[in-house]
Design an enzyme around this catalytic site. Structure first.
Site, PDB file in Angstrom:
ATOM      1  N   HIS A  63      34.471  61.942  87.119  1.00 29.73           N
ATOM      2  CA  HIS A  63      35.032  63.061  87.887  1.00 29.73           C
ATOM      3  C   HIS A  63      34.129  63.395  89.067  1.00 29.73           C
ATOM      4  O   HIS A  63      32.906  63.363  88.981  1.00 29.73           O
ATOM      5  CB  HIS A  63      35.311  64.274  86.991  1.00 29.73           C
ATOM      6  CG  HIS A  63      34.129  65.067  86.542  1.00 29.73           C
ATOM      7  ND1 HIS A  63      33.568  66.072  87.310  1.00 29.73           N
ATOM      8  CD2 HIS A  63      33.419  65.058  85.382  1.00 29.73           C
ATOM      9  CE1 HIS A  63      32.570  66.633  86.654  1.00 29.73           C
ATOM     10  NE2 HIS A  63      32.452  66.038  85.481  1.00 29.73           N
ATOM     11  N   ASP A 172      25.710  66.429  87.365  1.00 37.05           N
ATOM     12  CA  ASP A 172      27.000  66.504  86.665  1.00 37.05           C
ATOM     13  C   ASP A 172      28.079  66.761  87.722  1.00 37.05           C
ATOM     14  O   ASP A 172      28.218  67.883  88.202  1.00 37.05           O
ATOM     15  CB  ASP A 172      26.950  67.622  85.628  1.00 37.05           C
ATOM     16  CG  ASP A 172      28.270  67.836  84.906  1.00 37.05           C
ATOM     17  OD1 ASP A 172      29.162  66.969  85.001  1.00 37.05           O
ATOM     18  OD2 ASP A 172      28.418  68.893  84.260  1.00 37.05           O
ATOM     19  N   GLU A 204      37.924  68.121  86.662  1.00 41.23           N
ATOM     20  CA  GLU A 204      37.454  67.983  85.278  1.00 41.23           C
ATOM     21  C   GLU A 204      36.822  69.266  84.784  1.00 41.23           C
ATOM     22  O   GLU A 204      36.992  69.651  83.629  1.00 41.23           O
ATOM     23  CB  GLU A 204      36.446  66.830  85.184  1.00 41.23           C
ATOM     24  CG  GLU A 204      36.048  66.457  83.757  1.00 41.23           C
ATOM     25  CD  GLU A 204      34.855  67.241  83.209  1.00 41.23           C
ATOM     26  OE1 GLU A 204      34.554  67.105  82.014  1.00 41.23           O
ATOM     27  OE2 GLU A 204      34.234  68.011  83.976  1.00 41.23           O
ATOM     28  N   GLU A 205      36.094  69.943  85.664  1.00 42.84           N
ATOM     29  CA  GLU A 205      35.332  71.123  85.257  1.00 42.84           C
ATOM     30  C   GLU A 205      36.218  72.308  84.877  1.00 42.84           C
ATOM     31  O   GLU A 205      35.739  73.289  84.311  1.00 42.84           O
ATOM     32  CB  GLU A 205      34.363  71.535  86.370  1.00 42.84           C
ATOM     33  CG  GLU A 205      33.257  70.525  86.659  1.00 42.84           C
ATOM     34  CD  GLU A 205      32.231  70.402  85.542  1.00 42.84           C
ATOM     35  OE1 GLU A 205      32.365  71.114  84.531  1.00 42.84           O
ATOM     36  OE2 GLU A 205      31.299  69.599  85.689  1.00 42.84           O
ATOM     37  N   ASP A 227      30.098  60.375  82.215  1.00 36.91           N
ATOM     38  CA  ASP A 227      29.767  61.778  82.445  1.00 36.91           C
ATOM     39  C   ASP A 227      28.352  62.052  81.941  1.00 36.91           C
ATOM     40  O   ASP A 227      27.774  61.241  81.204  1.00 36.91           O
ATOM     41  CB  ASP A 227      30.758  62.705  81.741  1.00 36.91           C
ATOM     42  CG  ASP A 227      30.938  64.044  82.460  1.00 36.91           C
ATOM     43  OD1 ASP A 227      29.990  64.491  83.132  1.00 36.91           O
ATOM     44  OD2 ASP A 227      32.021  64.643  82.331  1.00 36.91           O
ATOM     45  N   HIS A 316      24.582  72.261  84.331  1.00 36.32           N
ATOM     46  CA  HIS A 316      25.266  73.370  85.002  1.00 36.32           C
ATOM     47  C   HIS A 316      24.290  74.337  85.644  1.00 36.32           C
ATOM     48  O   HIS A 316      24.524  75.546  85.713  1.00 36.32           O
ATOM     49  CB  HIS A 316      26.231  74.087  84.042  1.00 36.32           C
ATOM     50  CG  HIS A 316      27.490  73.322  83.824  1.00 36.32           C
ATOM     51  ND1 HIS A 316      28.679  73.906  83.459  1.00 36.32           N
ATOM     52  CD2 HIS A 316      27.770  71.994  83.935  1.00 36.32           C
ATOM     53  CE1 HIS A 316      29.621  72.990  83.354  1.00 36.32           C
ATOM     54  NE2 HIS A 316      29.083  71.809  83.626  1.00 36.32           N
TER      55      HIS A 316
END
Length: 348
Positions: A63, A172, A204-205, A227, A316
């Protein structure tokens, strides 16, 4: 070992969920001459196809969106309130710079109530996301001229090298975008067993949305998601909490919060890694999901799906960290898996 300038560019380009235009255009420039054909579907997923000898399809998904924000209100003083796009730990917003993407890009900072004027009770509490605002340093009329409700906001941070690691925002999942681009480079001009669909997915998130729609259109027989995963190899971590460790190799996913990987794919990836002397580690992630679930469930009748994960600290946050050798191991494992997928006995 790895192409740092390319990885830096891929990590630093903006790409909020639903607003992936800049990173998508850059990826297309990188891969258009490496594949037989490519297209962008209605949601914005890139589907790049490299033809193979056989009649089966392998879809590899990475992604390209990043966790971000979207403008929801601009007050009379020009301060911007926002809604999150993806999962955030509120405390990680403190003292961060962001980029507000309006008619032009504007730098802003995440602000909240100063600690000097907080009550004793307020100081004990974690500042909530709803209490933050973006301050651009501009007067309200200028902000409202350039920014509108719905303007995306991304985080501002450059990639740096730290010892054997790289550190940046959006490791990410831009590190997986990088891995898939590098794999296509290494496969260029080579004969492969099955059609390879390299999918650079969107959103995706916020719920694996791009993987679900693209997989339902492609209907792959096999699926491999790329990922990041948690590397909780930090002070205070119990052995059973670590998930993965930096520098211990590519992670082969067994399960996460949305997927139990097909045990055949898990076995295939392990055997492929061992046969090619590629360092790997198992991954059991109790919570969180990846495009693996979209690949597995959205193909007609389901796909034989699994994932190669990149161990990453500080997920994140704007200080995500991955080990260069782990990244190299993931490229090597992906290429070996694509080249050898027809040699495994896929029967139950």
């Amino acid at each position: 070992m790895i192409d740092i300038p390319l990885l830096s560019k891929i990590c630093e380009l903006p790409g909020a969920p639903g607003y992936e235009d800049k990173i998508r255009n850059y990826i297309i420039e990188q891969i258009k001459d490496l594949v037989d054909e490519w297209s962008v579907d209605s949601m914005g997923n890139i589907l790049a196809v490299k033809k193979g000898r056989g009649d089966k399809k392998l879809m590899v998904a990475a992604h390209m969106d990043e966790i971000a924000f979207i403008t929801k209100y601009i007050d009379d003083e020009g301060f911007i309130r926002f809604h999150t796009l993806g999962g955030f730990d509120p405390k990680t917003l403190t003292a961060q710079r962001v980029i507000v993407h309006g008619k032009e890009d504007i730098i802003g900072v995440m602000g909240c109530k100063p600690v000097h004027v907080m009550s004793a009770e307020e100081k004990k509490k974690i500042v909530q996301i709803s209490e933050y605002f973006v301050d651009t340093g501009l007067p309200a009329d200028k902000v409202k001229e350039i920014i509108e409700i719905g303007s995306p906001i991304t985080r501002e941070r450059s990639l740096i090298e730290m010892g054997d690691c790289v550190n940046s925002k959006s490791i990410d999942n831009r590190v997986s975008v990088y891995i898939l681009v590098e794999a296509l480079k290494e496969l260029h001009g080579k004969d492969i067993p099955y059609d390879l669909i390299a999918a650079f997915t969107v959103q995706e998130e916020v719920g694996l949305r791009g993987a679900i729609t693209s997989s339902s259109g492609v209907n792959p027989d096999f699926g491999i998601a790329l990922d990041t995963t948690i590397a909780y190899d930090l002070p205070g971590a119990k052995p059973e909490e670590k998930i993965t460790c930096l520098g211990k190799g590519a992670a082969i996913k067994i399960l996460d919060g949305s997927t139990i990987c097909d045990h055949r794919m898990v076995k295939f990836l392990k055997q492929t890694a061992d046969a090619n002397e590629i360092q790997w580690q198992p991954e059991v992630l109790p919570a969180g999901g990846t495009d693996t679930a979209g690949l597995q469930r959205s193909s007609q009748g389901g796909a034989i799906a699994g994932a190669i994960s990149i161990p990453t600290r500080n997920l994140h946050q704007v200080i995500e960290m991955a080990h260069k050798q782990d990244i190299r191991n993931c490229i090597d494992l992906l290429v070996a898996a694509i080249e050898g997928i027809d040699e495994f006995n896929w029967a139950f």
